[in-house]
Write a protein that holds these residues in place. Structure first.
Motif, PDB file in Angstrom:
ATOM      1  N   GLY A   1      22.328  59.098 -51.988  1.00 30.93           N
ATOM      2  CA  GLY A   1      23.378  59.770 -51.308  1.00 30.93           C
ATOM      3  C   GLY A   1      24.887  58.720 -50.747  1.00 30.93           C
TER       4      GLY A   1
ATOM      5  N   VAL B   1      23.705  51.157 -55.574  1.00 29.80           N
ATOM      6  CA  VAL B   1      24.414  52.792 -55.060  1.00 29.80           C
ATOM      7  C   VAL B   1      23.008  53.128 -55.070  1.00 29.80           C
TER       8      VAL B   1
ATOM      9  N   PRO C   1      20.115  56.488 -53.912  1.00 31.32           N
ATOM     10  CA  PRO C   1      19.451  57.916 -55.440  1.00 31.32           C
ATOM     11  C   PRO C   1      20.203  59.165 -54.670  1.00 31.32           C
ATOM     12  N   ASP C   2      20.463  60.066 -56.349  1.00 30.68           N
ATOM     13  CA  ASP C   2      21.380  61.312 -55.573  1.00 30.68           C
ATOM     14  C   ASP C   2      22.458  60.244 -56.494  1.00 30.68           C
ATOM     15  N   VAL C   3      23.023  59.209 -56.919  1.00 29.12           N
ATOM     16  CA  VAL C   3      24.412  59.430 -56.704  1.00 29.12           C
ATOM     17  C   VAL C   3      24.635  59.317 -58.332  1.00 29.12           C
ATOM     18  N   HIS C   4      25.353  59.736 -58.621  1.00 33.49           N
ATOM     19  CA  HIS C   4      25.262  59.563 -60.275  1.00 33.49           C
ATOM     20  C   HIS C   4      26.733  59.680 -60.381  1.00 33.49           C
ATOM     21  N   ASP C   5      28.248  60.172 -59.862  1.00 32.85           N
ATOM     22  CA  ASP C   5      29.546  60.224 -61.016  1.00 32.85           C
ATOM     23  C   ASP C   5      30.211  58.521 -60.274  1.00 32.85           C
TER      24      ASP C   5
ATOM     25  N   SER D   1      29.420  54.300 -59.597  1.00 31.19           N
ATOM     26  CA  SER D   1      28.157  52.851 -60.083  1.00 31.19           C
ATOM     27  C   SER D   1      28.922  51.250 -58.958  1.00 31.19           C
TER      28      SER D   1
ATOM     29  N   ASP E   1      30.356  61.340 -52.142  1.00 32.85           N
ATOM     30  CA  ASP E   1      31.215  61.771 -51.521  1.00 32.85           C
ATOM     31  C   ASP E   1      32.577  62.074 -49.965  1.00 32.85           C
TER      32      ASP E   1
END
Length: 334
Positions: free
Chosen positions: A29, A72, A74-78, A80, A103
């Motif tokens: 995150g 980044v 793990p669990d970061v998607h939006d 890069s 976030d």
């Protein structure tokens, strides 16, 4: 390696130590930033002195910055690597590299430089909170802004003028008075000795619906005296020390006043709120309504000198630290 400024005990600017640590690795995150510019704010001095406490020591001060994502977790998607982002309100900023919750960062528009972002994120979001959330300033409102030539103060003058309000600024010198006027203050009061009397004269006795007081202890009673009945006292800083021992009866005596002590993180705790506020700030920067004034820059290792200047009231506008060569700071990734 990672150059950082850490404190091992609370105290004066001399407790700020330049140290070298390993480059951090982002956890789940989180993202890691290579920072281009770091904002210096009065809240940094509160954490350094111990007025506000870190969860533990040693700790890295700094609540605002901008740079490029280099990794980044793990669990970061939006987000890069390679994206330019900025943040506000998250300690740990006085460093060349830092990790931060994904976030809590916002993507930077291509045409906003990192130095501009570091000069406006915490201050701009704070001004959004003060003028649009804590009290929604309306056209024709008379408002009082302390430290009107500071980083937050100048942005408040600019934004409030854009909203059609009449800003009465309070500053410490004639030079700062000219700066406040040039950025939207209709009237400027130099010094804090006769503020309420001058406000009465300037408003023809109407007094004010709201006062924005970043000074704290030294001006609290004066600020109450500037308000019209049922006015709002916004105490949002402690430059002269914290306000303590408030007798709520004094609010009644001054005309059934309201009192609030807002904190930015409460207002941007939800990511949707953070993104909304940042979008408004960036839009006004692009329209040239908000013009961040970087009054002084320091190298990262000179953070103590930045704190000394800030606390001595020798700064104007925003103060930033540059962890790298300032020539490399640009609106596009390297």
């Amino acid at each position: 390696m990672n150059t950082v400024i850490r404190i091992h005990e609370y105290g004066g600017p001399d407790v700020l130590r330049t140290e070298t640590l390993p480059v951090p690795t982002p956890a789940a995150g989180e993202v890691m930033l290579r920072q281009d510019a770091i904002g210096v704010n009065f809240i940094d001095t509160y954490f350094r002195s111990g007025l506000y406490k870190f969860p533990s020591l040693p700790a890295i001060p700094g609540m605002e910055g901008a740079g490029t994502i280099t990794a980044v977790g793990p669990d970061v998607h939006d987000l890069s690597p390679g994206m330019r982002v900025a943040y506000a309100g998250v300690p740990g900023g006085y460093a060349t590299f830092r990790t931060i919750a994904a976030d809590r960062v916002v993507a930077l528009p291509d045409d906003i430089a990192s130095s501009t972002a570091a000069a406006i994120m915490l201050r701009g979001l704070s001004v959004h909170m003060l003028l649009r959330e804590v009290y929604r300033v309306q056209p024709g409102d008379d408002i009082l802004v302390y430290a009107a030539a500071g980083g937050v103060g100048l942005l408040m003058c600019q934004w409030a003028q854009h909203l059609g309000a009449h800003v009465i600024g309070v500053v410490s010198t004639a030079e700062k008075a000219e700066l406040a006027r040039a950025n939207g203050a209709r009237h400027v009061i130099i010094g804090t000795d006769r503020v309420s009397e001058q406000v009465r004269d300037l408003t023809e006795g109407r007094m004010l619906p709201v006062v924005y007081d970043s000074i704290g202890k030294a001006t609290f009673e004066t600020s109450l005296s500037c308000l019209a009945p049922r006015g709002l006292m916004v105490s949002y800083g402690n430059a002269s020390g914290p306000v303590t021992g408030v007798d709520v009866g004094t609010l009644a005596a001054h005309g059934s006043l309201y009192l609030t002590r807002p904190m930015l993180m409460t207002y941007i705790a939800r990511r949707t709120a953070l993104l909304h506020a940042a979008k408004e700030v960036f839009a006004l920067v692009k329209k040239d309504v908000l013009k961040p004034h970087i009054g002084q820059t320091f190298a990262l290792h000179d953070a103590a000198q930045a704190h000394i200047a800030l606390e001595a009231r020798k700064t104007t506008g925003s103060t930033i630290l540059l962890p790298r060569n300032p020539a490399k700071d640009s609106a596009t990734p390297e």
